[in-house]
Design an enzyme around this catalytic site. Sequence first.
Site, PDB file in Angstrom:
ATOM      1  N   CYS A 346     114.262  33.167   0.599  1.00 17.74           N
ATOM      2  CA  CYS A 346     114.428  34.095   1.964  1.00 17.74           C
ATOM      3  C   CYS A 346     113.058  34.679   2.796  1.00 17.74           C
ATOM      4  O   CYS A 346     113.022  35.824   2.826  1.00 17.74           O
ATOM      5  CB  CYS A 346     115.286  35.234   1.995  1.00 17.74           C
ATOM      6  SG  CYS A 346     116.980  34.733   1.156  1.00 17.74           S
ATOM      7  N   GLU A 347     112.110  33.813   2.959  1.00 17.77           N
ATOM      8  CA  GLU A 347     110.800  33.987   3.613  1.00 17.77           C
ATOM      9  C   GLU A 347     110.229  32.786   4.158  1.00 17.77           C
ATOM     10  O   GLU A 347     110.517  31.761   3.704  1.00 17.77           O
ATOM     11  CB  GLU A 347     109.884  34.780   2.827  1.00 17.77           C
ATOM     12  CG  GLU A 347     109.352  34.543   1.290  1.00 17.77           C
ATOM     13  CD  GLU A 347     108.585  35.691   0.868  1.00 17.77           C
ATOM     14  OE1 GLU A 347     107.706  35.633   1.271  1.00 17.77           O
ATOM     15  OE2 GLU A 347     109.276  36.306  -0.138  1.00 17.77           O
TER      16      GLU A 347
END
Length: 421
Positions: A346-347
Amino acid sequence: MDHFLYRDGVLHAEDVALPEIAAEVGTPFYCYSTATLTRHFRLFDEALEGVDHLVCYAMKAASNQAILRTLAALGAGMDVVSGGEYLRARAAGVPGERIVFSGVGKTRDEMRLALEGGVRQVNVESEPELRALSEVAASLGVVAPITVRVNPDVDARTHAKIATGKSENKFGIPISRAREVYAEAAALPGIEVVGIDVHIGSQLTDLEPFRQAYRKVADLTGALRADGHDIRRLDLGGGLGIPYTRSNEAPPLPVEYGAMIREELGHLGCEIEIEPGRLIAGNAGILVSRVIYLKQGEGRDFLILDAAMNDLIRPAMYDAHHDMVPVIEPAPGTEQAPHDVVGPVCESGDTFARGRMLPPLAEGDLVAFRSAGAYGAVMSSEYNTRPLIPEVLVHGRDFAVIRARPTFDEMINRDTIPEWL
Ligand code: LLP
């Protein structure tokens, strides 16, 4: 050259088809080739033939026990940079007299470990470290063989995060102060000076910076000998780069590097040590991953893989390029289209490549990142509670899991709960 080639349209590691490994161990996984590791080690060893030398593999590049054993059996020494690496090298059967201990911040515990277990030499990087080492050695009733790592203030012309030979870098002592530091070393009770150490950076694609650094080392050897030091060993570090793309890069070959070493330093009659990591392991390993989804974004197509930045951090950390190929060979002339290749973390930094030209791929297809053998598995983490991925070693027709994927239970149970919870 490596041993990851298509055979009958399927990418193999030596004689093993990668889908066979994927079926057995699941994806993603790292896969190494014994033949490539062997070949690369020998290239260095042969490049220095006729010169008294030891190739000390920089095991930080890939430190699985099976890889260390493969190289140790060929006669490799090891360059270690922590107590953990020292113990790993010993566990793989490498004797102390073939281990050099590098690193900018060795603790007294680490020094004790190496001196008690036996070490070829400690490469000292500062005066406080020199004094600490002398104290530790004296307390054990031994004398520590040392080199001082000098910082030659040479621009290695590589990525800023892996350049180490400029005066602004934290490494070594300025070469201009070397004579003072050697004088202090010679006077310390627990220290025996054996040589000089230099390492100017990693992924160097040109011999010139090495040559500049080694010339300075040659001059220093003369000056230190004139001061009465018995300089008999030169540790020249690692750093020779590898081609990360198939097409346009052609870094110097080990044989050229070896010839340059002879030219610049051969007349000194010193034993030569080199510490290659990347060139031995880099193209001896690939990361195999599976396509989870294809997703259409605004003006771009995302290829979402089951591998992520926690498994191979080099693109996120150094903007590194890793060639990526489908495991099933596309038919000749297949049209390619640009894709952003990403992982599930999640980045946005979890991006392996942007606009990478790739043939059509579908959910479930296998892909391989090349040149992932060095600084791949060793730099991985369990970010997002993603298990460390398995490592597999291929040897001809055989393959073996050399590090298994942990179970989620194992991962969770590594945590311990304080009594108040
Ligand atoms: N010797 C010393 C003292 C080193 O610090 C290094 C690498 C080597 C030898 C081996 O250098 P090589 O032959 O592998 O270039 N994680 C980065 C690379 C860091 C290199 C650190 N030192 C990357 O993924 O590019």
